[in-house]
Motif scaffolding. Structure first.
Motif, PDB file in Angstrom:
ATOM      1  N   TRP A 359       0.828  -1.196   0.000  1.00  0.00           N
ATOM      2  CA  TRP A 359       0.000   0.000   0.000  1.00  0.00           C
ATOM      3  C   TRP A 359       0.864   1.247   0.000  1.00  0.00           C
ATOM      4  N   SER A 360       0.379   2.239  -0.724  1.00  0.00           N
ATOM      5  CA  SER A 360       0.978   3.572  -0.709  1.00  0.00           C
ATOM      6  C   SER A 360       0.009   4.524  -0.033  1.00  0.00           C
ATOM      7  N   ASN A 361       0.550   5.500   0.630  1.00  0.00           N
ATOM      8  CA  ASN A 361      -0.266   6.576   1.169  1.00  0.00           C
ATOM      9  C   ASN A 361      -0.169   7.784   0.251  1.00  0.00           C
ATOM     10  N   VAL A 362      -0.949   8.811   0.570  1.00  0.00           N
ATOM     11  CA  VAL A 362      -1.051   9.979  -0.295  1.00  0.00           C
ATOM     12  C   VAL A 362      -0.775  11.234   0.517  1.00  0.00           C
ATOM     13  N   GLU A 363       0.010  12.127  -0.041  1.00  0.00           N
ATOM     14  CA  GLU A 363       0.105  13.490   0.479  1.00  0.00           C
ATOM     15  C   GLU A 363      -0.373  14.403  -0.634  1.00  0.00           C
ATOM     16  N   HIS A 364      -1.640  14.828  -0.525  1.00  0.00           N
ATOM     17  CA  HIS A 364      -2.286  15.486  -1.669  1.00  0.00           C
ATOM     18  C   HIS A 364      -1.673  16.841  -1.979  1.00  0.00           C
ATOM     19  N   ARG A 365      -0.900  17.396  -1.053  1.00  0.00           N
ATOM     20  CA  ARG A 365      -0.276  18.695  -1.302  1.00  0.00           C
ATOM     21  C   ARG A 365       1.056  18.572  -2.045  1.00  0.00           C
ATOM     22  N   ASP A 366       1.540  17.343  -2.205  1.00  0.00           N
ATOM     23  CA  ASP A 366       2.798  17.116  -2.901  1.00  0.00           C
ATOM     24  C   ASP A 366       2.540  16.656  -4.328  1.00  0.00           C
ATOM     25  N   THR A 367       3.526  16.853  -5.191  1.00  0.00           N
ATOM     26  CA  THR A 367       3.472  16.343  -6.558  1.00  0.00           C
ATOM     27  C   THR A 367       4.771  15.584  -6.820  1.00  0.00           C
ATOM     28  N   PRO A 368       4.706  14.290  -7.130  1.00  0.00           N
ATOM     29  CA  PRO A 368       3.495  13.461  -7.191  1.00  0.00           C
ATOM     30  C   PRO A 368       2.931  13.221  -5.792  1.00  0.00           C
ATOM     31  N   SER A 369       1.639  12.971  -5.709  1.00  0.00           N
ATOM     32  CA  SER A 369       0.978  12.847  -4.409  1.00  0.00           C
ATOM     33  C   SER A 369       1.103  11.452  -3.814  1.00  0.00           C
ATOM     34  N   GLU A 370       1.319  10.419  -4.630  1.00  0.00           N
ATOM     35  CA  GLU A 370       1.403   9.058  -4.107  1.00  0.00           C
ATOM     36  C   GLU A 370       2.797   8.802  -3.556  1.00  0.00           C
ATOM     37  N   LEU A 371       2.858   8.422  -2.284  1.00  0.00           N
ATOM     38  CA  LEU A 371       4.123   8.177  -1.615  1.00  0.00           C
ATOM     39  C   LEU A 371       4.598   6.756  -1.880  1.00  0.00           C
ATOM     40  N   ALA A 372       5.881   6.528  -1.682  1.00  0.00           N
ATOM     41  CA  ALA A 372       6.426   5.188  -1.881  1.00  0.00           C
ATOM     42  C   ALA A 372       5.871   4.233  -0.834  1.00  0.00           C
ATOM     43  N   PRO A 373       5.594   2.983  -1.189  1.00  0.00           N
ATOM     44  CA  PRO A 373       5.130   2.007  -0.192  1.00  0.00           C
ATOM     45  C   PRO A 373       6.157   1.859   0.927  1.00  0.00           C
ATOM     46  N   ALA A 374       5.683   1.822   2.164  1.00  0.00           N
ATOM     47  CA  ALA A 374       6.556   1.717   3.321  1.00  0.00           C
ATOM     48  C   ALA A 374       6.449   0.326   3.931  1.00  0.00           C
ATOM     49  N   THR A 375       7.445  -0.031   4.720  1.00  0.00           N
ATOM     50  CA  THR A 375       7.504  -1.376   5.281  1.00  0.00           C
ATOM     51  C   THR A 375       6.961  -1.467   6.695  1.00  0.00           C
ATOM     52  N   GLY A 376       7.085  -0.418   7.511  1.00  0.00           N
ATOM     53  CA  GLY A 376       6.978  -0.512   8.947  1.00  0.00           C
ATOM     54  C   GLY A 376       5.577  -0.478   9.517  1.00  0.00           C
ATOM     55  N   TRP A 377       5.505  -0.238  10.837  1.00  0.00           N
ATOM     56  CA  TRP A 377       4.240  -0.266  11.562  1.00  0.00           C
ATOM     57  C   TRP A 377       3.398   0.978  11.302  1.00  0.00           C
ATOM     58  N   GLY A 378       3.954   2.166  11.466  1.00  0.00           N
ATOM     59  CA  GLY A 378       3.153   3.379  11.503  1.00  0.00           C
ATOM     60  C   GLY A 378       2.391   3.649  10.222  1.00  0.00           C
ATOM     61  N   MET A 379       3.086   3.655   9.115  1.00  0.00           N
ATOM     62  CA  MET A 379       2.456   3.981   7.835  1.00  0.00           C
ATOM     63  C   MET A 379       2.772   2.942   6.766  1.00  0.00           C
ATOM     64  N   GLY A 380       3.152   1.734   7.195  1.00  0.00           N
ATOM     65  CA  GLY A 380       3.590   0.748   6.224  1.00  0.00           C
ATOM     66  C   GLY A 380       2.858  -0.576   6.282  1.00  0.00           C
ATOM     67  N   ASN A 381       3.381  -1.517   5.506  1.00  0.00           N
ATOM     68  CA  ASN A 381       2.750  -2.820   5.363  1.00  0.00           C
ATOM     69  C   ASN A 381       2.652  -3.589   6.673  1.00  0.00           C
ATOM     70  N   ALA A 382       3.664  -3.495   7.538  1.00  0.00           N
ATOM     71  CA  ALA A 382       3.653  -4.294   8.766  1.00  0.00           C
ATOM     72  C   ALA A 382       2.447  -3.955   9.636  1.00  0.00           C
ATOM     73  N   GLY A 383       2.155  -2.664   9.763  1.00  0.00           N
ATOM     74  CA  GLY A 383       1.000  -2.273  10.566  1.00  0.00           C
ATOM     75  C   GLY A 383      -0.313  -2.737   9.972  1.00  0.00           C
ATOM     76  N   ILE A 384      -0.417  -2.731   8.662  1.00  0.00           N
ATOM     77  CA  ILE A 384      -1.636  -3.190   7.996  1.00  0.00           C
ATOM     78  C   ILE A 384      -1.768  -4.709   8.125  1.00  0.00           C
ATOM     79  N   ILE A 385      -0.667  -5.422   7.973  1.00  0.00           N
ATOM     80  CA  ILE A 385      -0.686  -6.883   8.069  1.00  0.00           C
ATOM     81  C   ILE A 385      -1.225  -7.335   9.422  1.00  0.00           C
ATOM     82  N   ARG A 386      -0.770  -6.719  10.494  1.00  0.00           N
ATOM     83  CA  ARG A 386      -1.218  -7.143  11.828  1.00  0.00           C
ATOM     84  C   ARG A 386      -2.733  -7.041  11.955  1.00  0.00           C
ATOM     85  N   GLU A 387      -3.306  -5.952  11.430  1.00  0.00           N
ATOM     86  CA  GLU A 387      -4.751  -5.771  11.578  1.00  0.00           C
ATOM     87  C   GLU A 387      -5.528  -6.697  10.655  1.00  0.00           C
TER      88      GLU A 387
END
Length: 413
Positions: A359-387
């Motif tokens: 998963w990628s997150n979005v920062e709509h004020r930036d260009t490009p707005s789609e952020l790189a996929p992250a690995t960790g808990w806070g904003m990344g795959n690991a946190g999503i996997i646990r849930e």
């Protein structure tokens, strides 16, 4: 985005684990994860680095009975242990205290004594950095004393936990409804929620007070919660409190959020704990219900406008709301439909290819707005996997608890 992600939580989690296993970096001391694949440096932290990946791997090992995940968790724990001495930050999500939580979790689940000794060493390092009042100029959960208190409590060090909360006894600011604290020395706005605000401090005080039979700490926690409750802007049926007062002026900060960090999904966790600590007070479970009412009727996870709900992650995104929905499934029996909606949204937003799901997150004020996929808990795959894995277990009437609980998320009753 490549379509084709499955819509069930277990399959989504499995595909995300495949991507996570491929994102690992071999280092001299074991393995480690960068925040994103484009990062040159790996980090050992709980929020965005290797320590936050380890609990997801342990959940995966228990869920799938696949030893690859346990082996990778042990190798990751070795790299975290080797980073302890040189990591200068002491906080829960950013430093050595959080590394202690991850290492202790690996020790408890897998029984590795060397990792257990490393967890002990991490706590010794944290204790040695105490200056008589604090570890830094932050008061809150992410960086400050509140998070360190919770880490010490999770690791079984009650003396260190009490040492960490002493700061709050001496520094409350009375308000018309209760008390509050500054979040960082010299920062004028007072924040209210779990990550950087009063309710994170409330959670630490209530948790330590409960564990050490300290009613003074529980009373102080209740006074902090009362201040936040007085700021509710959602009427008697809901619960929605602004980001800060006076509102912090920053172009990326909106007044209201609905996630764990600055919204009712996280606020509910503080009220869940208070309901457990003070079981004869009906106000706390009622506030949990009001938080839930607001979250379910907020419009999330729809992307109603730019900036409204751009994130998928555990901290300020859909996975953090899914954590609360799973709590509701277990404790109240009313979270399943909304949890299914959140999982379907995560499925729709996953990038899927031969490497797995991410998963990628979005920062709509930036260009490009789609952020790189992250690995960790806070904003990344690991946190999503646990849930996702927890939702799959609850749906299948399996174990509702995590393999490694995070110290700011009360296990379900």
């Amino acid at each position: 985005m490549t379509t084709g992600a499955p819509d069930d939580a277990e399959s989504l989690a499995f595909g995300a684990l495949e991507w996570l296993m491929k994102a690992v970096r071999d280092i001299d001391d074991g393995v480690a994860w960068p925040n994103t694949l484009s990062d040159d440096q790996v980090t050992p932290t709980l929020y965005s680095g290797t320590s936050g990946v380890l609990p997801a791997l342990l959940d995966a090992w228990r869920h799938f009975a696949d030893d690859r995940y346990a082996d990778m968790a042990l190798r990751g724990a070795r790299s975290v242990a080797c980073a302890l001495e040189d990591w200068e930050d002491s906080g829960l999500y950013t430093g050595v205290a959080g590394m202690a939580v991850a290492l202790r979790g690996v020790h408890r689940v897998l029984g590795d004594t060397a990792v257990g000794a490393s967890a002990d060493r991490a706590l010794d390092i944290v204790r040695s950095r105490y200056d008589g009042a604090a570890w830094n100029d932050w008061f809150e959960v992410i960086f400050g004393n509140a998070g360190i208190a919770l880490a010490a409590l999770e690791c079984g060090d009650l003396d260190l936990a009490q040492l960490a909360v002493d700061r709050y006894i001496h520094a409350p600011e009375p308000t018309t409804a209760g008390v509050q604290w500054q979040i960082q020395t010299g920062l004028v706005p007072r924040m209210h929620h779990m990550s950087h605000g009063t309710l994170g401090i409330v959670y630490a005080l209530a948790a330590v007070g409960r564990a050490t039979d300290r009613p003074d700490l529980v009373d102080l926690a209740a006074a902090g919660a009362a201040d936040v409750v007085s700021r509710n802007e959602a009427g008697p049926d809901g619960f929605l409190v602004g980001h800060s007062d006076p509102q912090q002026q920053h172009e990326r900060i909106e007044r209201h959020n609905y996630g764990w960090c600055h919204g009712p999904s996280g606020d509910a966790q503080a009220f869940r704990l208070l309901a457990r600590v003070v079981p004869d007070d009906p106000a706390w479970p009622a506030l949990v219900d009001r938080c839930w009412h607001t979250v379910v009727n907020s419009g999330i996870p729809r992307r109603i406008r730019p900036g409204f709900w751009d994130n998928n992650g555990r901290c300020c995104g859909t996975a953090g709301v899914l954590a609360l929905a799973c709590d509701r499934q277990v404790e109240r029996g009313d979270g399943r439909d909304f949890a299914d909606l959140l999982v379907a949204d995560l499925a729709a937003r996953a990038t899927t290819d031969a490497n797995g799901h991410r998963w990628s997150n979005v920062e709509h004020r930036d260009t490009p707005s789609e952020l790189a996929p992250a690995t960790g808990w806070g904003m990344g795959n690991a946190g999503i996997i646990r849930e996702l894995l927890r939702h799959a277990r609850i749906t299948a009437d399996r174990e509702p608890q995590y393999a490694v609980p995070f110290p700011d998320h009360l296990p379900t009753a």
